[in-house]
Write a protein that holds these residues in place. Sequence first.
Motif, PDB file in Angstrom:
ATOM      1  N   GLY B  57     -12.623 -30.288 -11.496  1.00 18.17           N
ATOM      2  CA  GLY B  57     -13.067 -31.647 -11.157  1.00 18.17           C
ATOM      3  C   GLY B  57     -12.047 -32.386 -10.305  1.00 18.17           C
ATOM      4  N   ASN B 210     -16.013 -31.570 -18.868  1.00 14.29           N
ATOM      5  CA  ASN B 210     -15.608 -30.581 -17.864  1.00 14.29           C
ATOM      6  C   ASN B 210     -16.517 -30.641 -16.649  1.00 14.29           C
ATOM      7  OD1 ASN B 210     -14.410 -28.051 -20.132  1.00 14.29           O
ATOM      8  ND2 ASN B 210     -13.254 -28.952 -18.454  1.00 14.29           N
ATOM      9  N   ASN B 211     -15.947 -30.240 -15.541  1.00 13.72           N
ATOM     10  CA  ASN B 211     -16.658 -30.193 -14.270  1.00 13.72           C
ATOM     11  C   ASN B 211     -17.682 -29.036 -14.238  1.00 13.72           C
ATOM     12  OD1 ASN B 211     -16.278 -28.611 -11.368  1.00 13.72           O
ATOM     13  ND2 ASN B 211     -16.609 -30.799 -11.164  1.00 13.72           N
ATOM     14  N   THR B 214     -16.112 -25.643 -13.335  1.00 14.60           N
ATOM     15  CA  THR B 214     -15.287 -25.155 -14.447  1.00 14.60           C
ATOM     16  C   THR B 214     -16.164 -24.443 -15.471  1.00 14.60           C
ATOM     17  OG1 THR B 214     -14.005 -27.199 -14.178  1.00 14.60           O
ATOM     18  CG2 THR B 214     -13.543 -25.867 -16.132  1.00 14.60           C
TER      19      THR B 214
END
Lengths: 218, 436
Positions: B57, B210-211, B214
Motif C-alpha cells: 500500500g 492490508n493492500n 499484498t
Amino acid sequence: MPLSDQTRVEIREIIAKYPEPRSALLPMLHLVQSEEGMVSTAGIEMCAEELGLTSAEVASVATFYTMYKRRPVGKHLIGVCVNPQCGILGGDKLWETLTEELGVDNDETTEDGEFSVERIECQAACTYAPAVTVDWEFMDNMDPDKLRETLAKLRAGEEVVSTRGAVIRDFCATERTLAGLDDGLADSGDNNADEIMLAGLTYAKENGMSAPLPGGDE
Amino acid sequence: MATALTPVLTRYWDQKDSYTVAGYERNGGYKGLRKALDMAPDDVIEQIKASGLRGRGGAGFPTGLKWSFVPQGDDKPHYLVVNADESEPGACKDIPLMLASPQQLIEGMIIASYAIRANHAFVYIRGEVPHVIRRMHAAVRDAKANGYLGKNILGSGFDLEIVVHGGAGAYICGEETALLDSLEGRRGQPRLKPPFPAVAGLYASPTVVNNVETISMTSQIMRYGAEWYSSFGSEKSPGIKVFAVSGHVKRPGIYEAPLGITMRELLDYAGGIREGHKLKFWVVGGSSVPMLTEDHLDAPLTYEGMEEVGTMLGTATPMVFDDTVSVVRAITGWLDFYKHESCGKCTPCREGTWWIDQLLHRFKDGEGKPEELDLLNELCGNILGRSFCALGDAAATPYPQALKLFPQEFEAGIHTPANEAFDPMASVVFPGVKTS
Ligand SMILES: Cc1cc2nc3c(=O)[nH]c(=O)nc-3n(C[C@H](O)[C@H](O)[C@H](O)COP(=O)(O)O)c2cc1C
Ligand code: SF4
Ligand code: FES
C-alpha cells in the motif's frame, strides 16, 4: 418528495450485511442518491431513521464525501481527470473542450438537465491517461473528438459503451451499483485485460521470460 | 544481465475468464488456500513472515509481522479489511488486480482471515469505480457458490463472510484509520495511533488492514512457499512487485517484476520515452514521494534502494514525464489535489496545503516573488513531521525536491508563466493529434 418504500426495503437489506448497522451508511447514501439524483433532506432523514441517528449526524457524513451531491445532478455526470498525469497528457485540454461544448463550468449542470460536469482527481487510471468518466464509468484514453462524439451520442440517446465494457446508463443507475445492488453487468468486458494491462505479460511471453514456479507450474 | 519480467499475479490475465472461479481454478487457483487450511493459523503467519512480504500500500510494513500483532484468545471478533481505496495520484495497480483476478484477492483474504482468526472481512473500494465494485460483488457470489466462502469452507470448519463496500470519494480514506472510521459510517478522518488497528481497529476490535496487492500475493506464497517468494528481490525487499508505468512512454501498462529491477529496465520494457523526446523526471511511488531524474535510472527499485536516492518506493507505480513538461505545472497540480483532499482535522495540513498551493500558483502564472522560493521551503518544513497523518507530509514533499532539481524553472516562474515556457499542447498524447 418522500422516498419509495422499495428504497426503505433495500436499505434494510444493506444494513443486514454488516456486523454493525451504521457501517451501511455510505452505501445507503448512494442508494438514496440513486432515487433522487442527489442526497436530499428526505434521503438524509430516511437514513437517520433506519440507523437511529439524528439527521445532523447523517448530514455531517454526507457532506464530507465529494460523491454525494446536495444539488440535483444532470442525467449524466461527466468527469475529467485533471490530476497531473492525465491533466498534462491531455486532461486540461479535454476540460476546455467539455466546458466550451456544454457552456457550463465545474459542478454545473446544462439547462436541459442532460449533463453535469466535474473536475475529478486521479481515478487510478493513469496508464490510460487522459481519463474521462461518464456516470463514473471509465472512458479511457480520451481525446477531444471522441469526447464530442460521446456527448452527441448521449444526447441522442444512442448507446455508449465504457472502454471497460459496461454500457453507460445514467448517473442514478450507477449510484445503485455503488450501493452494491446487482446490475447484471459484472461480466462486461470479460476480465478487462486490454493491451495496457497485458503490456508486461505480452512482452514476457514474446521474449521467453517467466517467473520460475516450483512443481512444474506455468 | 537485464532483470527479467516475472508475471505471477498477472500471469494468466491473457485468459478472458481469469476473473471467474472456473478460470482461476484452471490456473491452479485456490491451491494455496487448501494448503493453508491444512496448517495451524500460526504456521500460516510464520510462512508469510518467512517470505519477507512487505505491504504494497506504500509503507512497506512486513505483512506477517502485522498479522502476528493481532492478540489471540481475546474473545473479541477479529476483522480483515482490504484497502482498495487506491487514490494516490499515479497509483493504478490495484484496480486491474481486482478486475482481472478478483478470485486471487478472495483466496488471499480467506488465507489472511484464517491466519488472524477473523470470520468477517471487508473490501473497501473507492467509490468512483462502479466497474470494480460490481466485479468484486460478483466475484464474492461466485466464490460463495463454489464453497469458498460461508460456513465450513472446504470442510475445514472455518467460516468467513466477505462484504464488498464502496466508498464515496475521499483520498484520505486510504489512510488506514480514516478508512476504518469511514467503514463505521463516519467522516473519514484519521485516528490517533496508538492504539494500532491490530489491537483496536474496526468497532474497536483487532483488525488487519492490508493492500489489495499484498493480500493477493499471499495466495501465491501459500501455494509456492516462502522460500520461493524470498528467492526474488533483495534481502530487505524480497519478492515480486506489480509495477504500473504511466506517462510519456510508448507502452504504458502493468509490468510485474522482481524488486530490484531498475527504472532503466522498466522504461525499456515500456518501449522507452515517446519518439523524439527525452526523459525529464519520474515519480516512483505516487505523487507523495520526491521526484527523480535520469541520474537515478540505475538505482534498484527496492525500499532501501529508493531511500538511498532520497525518495520512497511507495506504490511502485512510476509516472514518467518528458522534456515538454513544466515541473512547476506538475507539482502545482499535485498541490491542488492535496489542498482539496486535506481532511481538515489538523492545522498544519489544512492551512499549509492552502498556502503552498496558492504560492505555487503564482509561480505557475509567472508572478512569483524571489523571496517566496524560500518561504515555500519554510512552509513545507513547518508541515513535515508536524501534521496528524502522512497526507500532510505528502503535501510538503513535491516542492523541495522539485526546487532542488529544477531551480531554473522556479526562477523563470518569477516572470514567465509555465504555459508560456512549456507549450501544454506539446505534452498531450491524443492519438492523431500532432504533438510537436
Ligand atoms: C493519505 C493516505 C492515503 C493512503 N491510501 C492508500 C490506498 O489507497 N491503498 C492502500 O493500500 N494504502 C493506502 N495508504 C496506506 C495505508 O494507510 C496502510 O498503510 C496500508 O493500507 C497498509 O497495507 P499494506 O501493509 O498491505 O501496505 C494510504 C496512506 C495515507 C497516509
Ligand atoms: S494531515 Fe491533513 S489529512 Fe491528515 S489529519 Fe491532518 S488535516 Fe487531515
Ligand atoms: S492522473 Fe488521471 S487517472 Fe491518475
